[in-house]
Design a protein around this motif. Structure first.
Motif, PDB file in Angstrom:
ATOM      1  N   ASP A   3      23.877  75.887  97.375  1.00  0.00           N
ATOM      2  CA  ASP A   3      23.593  76.697  96.198  1.00  0.00           C
ATOM      3  C   ASP A   3      24.392  76.242  94.972  1.00  0.00           C
ATOM      4  O   ASP A   3      23.866  76.170  93.866  1.00  0.00           O
ATOM      5  CB  ASP A   3      23.932  78.171  96.482  1.00  0.00           C
ATOM      6  CG  ASP A   3      23.079  78.774  97.574  1.00  0.00           C
ATOM      7  OD1 ASP A   3      21.861  78.511  97.582  1.00  0.00           O
ATOM      8  OD2 ASP A   3      23.622  79.500  98.425  1.00  0.00           O
ATOM      9  N   VAL A   4      25.680  75.955  95.197  1.00  0.00           N
ATOM     10  CA  VAL A   4      26.592  75.658  94.089  1.00  0.00           C
ATOM     11  C   VAL A   4      27.379  74.394  94.395  1.00  0.00           C
ATOM     12  O   VAL A   4      27.967  74.268  95.480  1.00  0.00           O
ATOM     13  CB  VAL A   4      27.576  76.823  93.854  1.00  0.00           C
ATOM     14  CG1 VAL A   4      28.571  76.476  92.745  1.00  0.00           C
ATOM     15  CG2 VAL A   4      26.826  78.107  93.515  1.00  0.00           C
ATOM     16  N   ARG A 252      21.422  74.641  92.704  1.00  0.00           N
ATOM     17  CA  ARG A 252      20.894  75.592  91.722  1.00  0.00           C
ATOM     18  C   ARG A 252      21.885  75.808  90.583  1.00  0.00           C
ATOM     19  O   ARG A 252      21.488  76.157  89.474  1.00  0.00           O
ATOM     20  CB  ARG A 252      20.568  76.915  92.410  1.00  0.00           C
ATOM     21  CG  ARG A 252      19.364  76.827  93.342  1.00  0.00           C
ATOM     22  CD  ARG A 252      19.144  78.145  94.064  1.00  0.00           C
ATOM     23  NE  ARG A 252      18.823  79.240  93.142  1.00  0.00           N
ATOM     24  CZ  ARG A 252      18.695  80.506  93.519  1.00  0.00           C
ATOM     25  NH1 ARG A 252      18.873  80.833  94.804  1.00  0.00           N
ATOM     26  NH2 ARG A 252      18.395  81.443  92.642  1.00  0.00           N
ATOM     27  N   ALA A 253      23.170  75.640  90.867  1.00  0.00           N
ATOM     28  CA  ALA A 253      24.190  75.746  89.827  1.00  0.00           C
ATOM     29  C   ALA A 253      25.222  74.653  90.039  1.00  0.00           C
ATOM     30  O   ALA A 253      25.628  74.367  91.174  1.00  0.00           O
ATOM     31  CB  ALA A 253      24.868  77.109  89.842  1.00  0.00           C
ATOM     32  N   ARG A 447      28.529  78.033  79.346  1.00  0.00           N
ATOM     33  CA  ARG A 447      27.149  77.613  79.575  1.00  0.00           C
ATOM     34  C   ARG A 447      26.868  76.346  78.772  1.00  0.00           C
ATOM     35  O   ARG A 447      27.276  76.220  77.622  1.00  0.00           O
ATOM     36  CB  ARG A 447      26.192  78.711  79.149  1.00  0.00           C
ATOM     37  CG  ARG A 447      24.723  78.369  79.393  1.00  0.00           C
ATOM     38  CD  ARG A 447      23.803  79.289  78.614  1.00  0.00           C
ATOM     39  NE  ARG A 447      23.987  80.688  78.966  1.00  0.00           N
ATOM     40  CZ  ARG A 447      24.296  81.631  78.096  1.00  0.00           C
ATOM     41  NH1 ARG A 447      24.481  81.325  76.817  1.00  0.00           N
ATOM     42  NH2 ARG A 447      24.435  82.892  78.478  1.00  0.00           N
ATOM     43  N   ASP A 451      20.167  72.490  82.154  1.00  0.00           N
ATOM     44  CA  ASP A 451      19.733  73.565  83.039  1.00  0.00           C
ATOM     45  C   ASP A 451      20.607  73.662  84.285  1.00  0.00           C
ATOM     46  O   ASP A 451      20.734  72.705  85.052  1.00  0.00           O
ATOM     47  CB  ASP A 451      18.279  73.320  83.459  1.00  0.00           C
ATOM     48  CG  ASP A 451      17.724  74.479  84.269  1.00  0.00           C
ATOM     49  OD1 ASP A 451      17.906  75.633  83.849  1.00  0.00           O
ATOM     50  OD2 ASP A 451      17.113  74.221  85.324  1.00  0.00           O
ATOM     51  N   GLY A 452      21.234  74.839  84.457  1.00  0.00           N
ATOM     52  CA  GLY A 452      22.024  75.101  85.655  1.00  0.00           C
ATOM     53  C   GLY A 452      23.418  74.521  85.645  1.00  0.00           C
ATOM     54  O   GLY A 452      24.137  74.643  86.644  1.00  0.00           O
ATOM     55  N   TYR A 454      27.302  74.341  84.144  1.00  0.00           N
ATOM     56  CA  TYR A 454      28.317  75.130  83.457  1.00  0.00           C
ATOM     57  C   TYR A 454      29.627  74.345  83.428  1.00  0.00           C
ATOM     58  O   TYR A 454      29.929  73.591  84.359  1.00  0.00           O
ATOM     59  CB  TYR A 454      28.532  76.470  84.164  1.00  0.00           C
ATOM     60  CG  TYR A 454      27.292  77.324  84.192  1.00  0.00           C
ATOM     61  CD1 TYR A 454      27.107  78.354  83.266  1.00  0.00           C
ATOM     62  CD2 TYR A 454      26.275  77.089  85.132  1.00  0.00           C
ATOM     63  CE1 TYR A 454      25.951  79.131  83.282  1.00  0.00           C
ATOM     64  CE2 TYR A 454      25.127  77.857  85.153  1.00  0.00           C
ATOM     65  CZ  TYR A 454      24.961  78.871  84.226  1.00  0.00           C
ATOM     66  OH  TYR A 454      23.820  79.632  84.235  1.00  0.00           O
ATOM     67  N   ALA A 478      27.483  81.908  85.847  1.00  0.00           N
ATOM     68  CA  ALA A 478      26.518  81.162  86.650  1.00  0.00           C
ATOM     69  C   ALA A 478      25.877  82.042  87.714  1.00  0.00           C
ATOM     70  O   ALA A 478      24.657  81.992  87.940  1.00  0.00           O
ATOM     71  CB  ALA A 478      27.205  79.961  87.303  1.00  0.00           C
ATOM     72  N   GLU A 481      23.342  84.369  85.946  1.00  0.00           N
ATOM     73  CA  GLU A 481      22.151  83.745  85.373  1.00  0.00           C
ATOM     74  C   GLU A 481      21.305  82.995  86.390  1.00  0.00           C
ATOM     75  O   GLU A 481      20.089  82.931  86.265  1.00  0.00           O
ATOM     76  CB  GLU A 481      22.567  82.803  84.252  1.00  0.00           C
ATOM     77  CG  GLU A 481      23.189  83.517  83.055  1.00  0.00           C
ATOM     78  CD  GLU A 481      23.540  82.586  81.906  1.00  0.00           C
ATOM     79  OE1 GLU A 481      23.759  83.077  80.781  1.00  0.00           O
ATOM     80  OE2 GLU A 481      23.606  81.353  82.130  1.00  0.00           O
ATOM     81  N   ARG A 482      21.946  82.414  87.395  1.00  0.00           N
ATOM     82  CA  ARG A 482      21.203  81.580  88.354  1.00  0.00           C
ATOM     83  C   ARG A 482      20.814  82.318  89.617  1.00  0.00           C
ATOM     84  O   ARG A 482      19.862  81.926  90.295  1.00  0.00           O
ATOM     85  CB  ARG A 482      22.032  80.337  88.718  1.00  0.00           C
ATOM     86  CG  ARG A 482      22.490  79.504  87.532  1.00  0.00           C
ATOM     87  CD  ARG A 482      21.328  78.932  86.730  1.00  0.00           C
ATOM     88  NE  ARG A 482      20.573  77.951  87.497  1.00  0.00           N
ATOM     89  CZ  ARG A 482      19.515  77.300  87.041  1.00  0.00           C
ATOM     90  NH1 ARG A 482      19.084  77.569  85.805  1.00  0.00           N
ATOM     91  NH2 ARG A 482      18.890  76.421  87.778  1.00  0.00           N
ATOM     92  N   PHE A 483      21.588  83.370  89.980  1.00  0.00           N
ATOM     93  CA  PHE A 483      21.339  84.022  91.252  1.00  0.00           C
ATOM     94  C   PHE A 483      21.158  85.536  91.127  1.00  0.00           C
ATOM     95  O   PHE A 483      20.926  86.210  92.124  1.00  0.00           O
ATOM     96  CB  PHE A 483      22.514  83.751  92.216  1.00  0.00           C
ATOM     97  CG  PHE A 483      22.755  82.294  92.471  1.00  0.00           C
ATOM     98  CD1 PHE A 483      22.028  81.607  93.424  1.00  0.00           C
ATOM     99  CD2 PHE A 483      23.700  81.588  91.719  1.00  0.00           C
ATOM    100  CE1 PHE A 483      22.247  80.247  93.645  1.00  0.00           C
ATOM    101  CE2 PHE A 483      23.923  80.234  91.949  1.00  0.00           C
ATOM    102  CZ  PHE A 483      23.185  79.569  92.900  1.00  0.00           C
TER     103      PHE A 483
END
Length: 487
Positions: A3-4, A252-253, A447, A451-452, A454, A478, A481-483
């Motif tokens: 995910d990160v 995703r981030a 941010r 996209d995605g 940080y 993050a 905004e992402r999850f």
């Protein structure tokens, strides 16, 4: 796919990773070096058994950090053993005199004689509202402070000590030198509003939470964060330099505990790229580590009680040295102080002698000493002799206790850690403009337009120091905004 992905394992990157892992996300930390830690590494740089902090050594901001408290780094099961010294820092002057900032404010005031009451009026009102001061300085400036009185008191004192009015408060030379030694941590011309603000914050901590250091070295802070990550199944990959953002865009981030330079490897909107290219880096440092046969023979024995010591002499001498470096001069060049009778200009030197409170750092009866001086960015100066001479100025016989030393120039420090551009350990010049624009003017500067992606390093608010706040703010943003996660 995780995910990160967090790029960089400094205190902010590891904090961001812990926040994400605690939220139930899968996390990977990617580190370019063979060991984790960024500025928190500890290593045997001189002789076997002598453990030196590679970068940061003493951590007042860590003890005051609400994030570190929440993550259990101050008293949790993985927390380092924190040592809070009786003497936060010291500042020797010629003739065996010295200013000592004891953690006990009353004791400090008594030691400063006629200027003691002025010191109390400078620091005491901040100490009385220290939570408000930490909150005000612990985020970006583009917001309404939760404690307006704390912000007002802080701003008023920064305005005084950051301008030519800074000499009006004190009558002697010890108290202003003691405070200027703290202000000069910020590495820039003096007086300066940003430097004064940084100095006020950590001077306040000196009489509050204290200038603590973890037993065994700064690496233990990173190790504690890694232990927390291990409990949540996070993956840590070392020896894996990231050269371009495309290498880590599968998550995703992506959180970057790096300088903003890595962002230039992606396609950026013209306006953002132009603003980012205006971001400026500050002076570098030239560092020297010493293995010692015994304690430093300070002319004033009380200086030997403080793990942190500031050298450079009077307020005027320190300002002259820092202003020269800000103009691009190497320490030791043009070595006369204008307007001070042609006196020699000495470099400002920040010294840490952790083994005066932590005997685990050196073999029995021995000590370690860590010191740096500010230099122009990218300097190749070997500061061994310069630092040795300045320590010897206040500790005659210092040369006789040196067993070995290891020097790192600003250029070498920048090569060792690419985030320290030109040897700038703060990842960006510390001035008033760059406290607002860090690295761009935004209500959410963590941010990026990619996209995605940080940014969570010291190049974002609230700036440098080991407190994890940058990583905390970036991770919270993050996750939201992402999850869709709010923490």
């Amino acid at each position: 796919m995780v995910d990160v992905t967090v790029v960089g394992s400094g205190p902010n990157g590891l904090t961001a990773a812990v926040v994400a892992a605690r939220a139930g996300l899968t996390v990977r930390v990617v580190e370019a070096a063979p060991t984790i830690g960024g500025g928190l590494r500890t290593a045997e740089l001189t002789l076997p058994g002598f453990r030196h902090d590679v970068c940061s050594a003493v951590h007042p901001a860590a003890l005051a950090s609400p994030v570190f408290r929440e993550l259990g780094l101050l008293d949790g099961p993985h927390a380092p053993e924190w040592i809070v010294p009786e003497a936060s820092y010291a500042h020797p002057l010629p003739g065996g005199r010295a200013g000592i900032a004891w953690r006990d404010l009353d004791r400090t005031v008594d030691g400063l004689g006629a200027d003691g009451r002025a010191w109390r009026r400078l620091v005491g009102p901040l100490l009385a509202r220290q939570d408000g001061v930490v909150d005000f300085t612990g985020s970006q400036l583009l917001r309404v402070p939760r404690d307006p009185l704390a912000a007002f008191r802080f701003g008023l004192r920064a305005l005084e000590q950051g301008t030519r009015a800074w000499d009006r408060r004190f009558t002697g030379d010890v108290a202003p030198a003691l405070f200027t030694g703290v202000v000069a941590h910020a590495a820039g011309g003096l007086p300066s509003l940003a430097s004064a603000g940084a100095g006020l914050l950590i001077a306040m901590h000196g009489h509050g939470v204290g200038w603590g250091l973890p037993r065994g070295g700064s690496q233990t802070i990173a190790d504690a964060l890694v232990a927390e990550l291990a409990e949540h199944g996070a993956e840590i990959v070392t020896d894996a330099p990231v050269q371009a953002l495309d290498e880590v865009r599968g998550s995703r981030a992506v959180l970057l505990d790096t300088s903003p330079e890595l962002l230039f490897t992606a396609e950026l909107p013209h306006r953002y790229e132009r603003a980012l290219r205006r971001y400026r880096y500050g002076s570098g440092i030239a560092k020297v580590d010493f293995a010692l046969d015994g304690p430093v023979p300070w002319a004033n024995p009380a200086v030997g009680l403080a793990p942190t010591v500031h050298l450079g002499g009077s307020r005027r001498e320190i300002a002259a040295a820092e202003n020269a470096v800000a103009r691009g001069l190497q320490p030791g060049v043009n070595t006369r102080v204008a307007g001070d009778g042609g006196a020699p200009r000495h470099p400002y030197v920040l010294v840490c002698q952790p083994s005066v409170v932590d005997p685990s750092r050196a073999p029995a009866g021995k000590q370690v000493l860590w010191a740096y001086t500010h230099v122009p960015a990218g300097s190749t100066l070997d500061a061994t002799e310069l630092v040795t001479a300045e320590v010897e100025r206040f500790a005659p016989g210092f040369r006789d206790v040196v067993l070995a030393s290891a020097a790192s120039s600003a250029r070498e420090i920048g090569a060792y850690n690419r985030n320290y551009v030109g040897g700038d350990i703060y990842s960006g010049a510390l001035d008033l403009a760059q406290l607002v624009k860090r690295p761009v003017v935004s209500t959410a500067p963590w941010r990026t337009p990619v996209d995605g992606v940080y940014l969570c390093s010291s190049a974002t608010p609230p700036g440098p120091a080991v407190h994890g706040m940058n990583g905390w703010y970036a991770a919270k943003l993050a996750l939201k905004e992402r999850f869709g996660l709010t923490i």
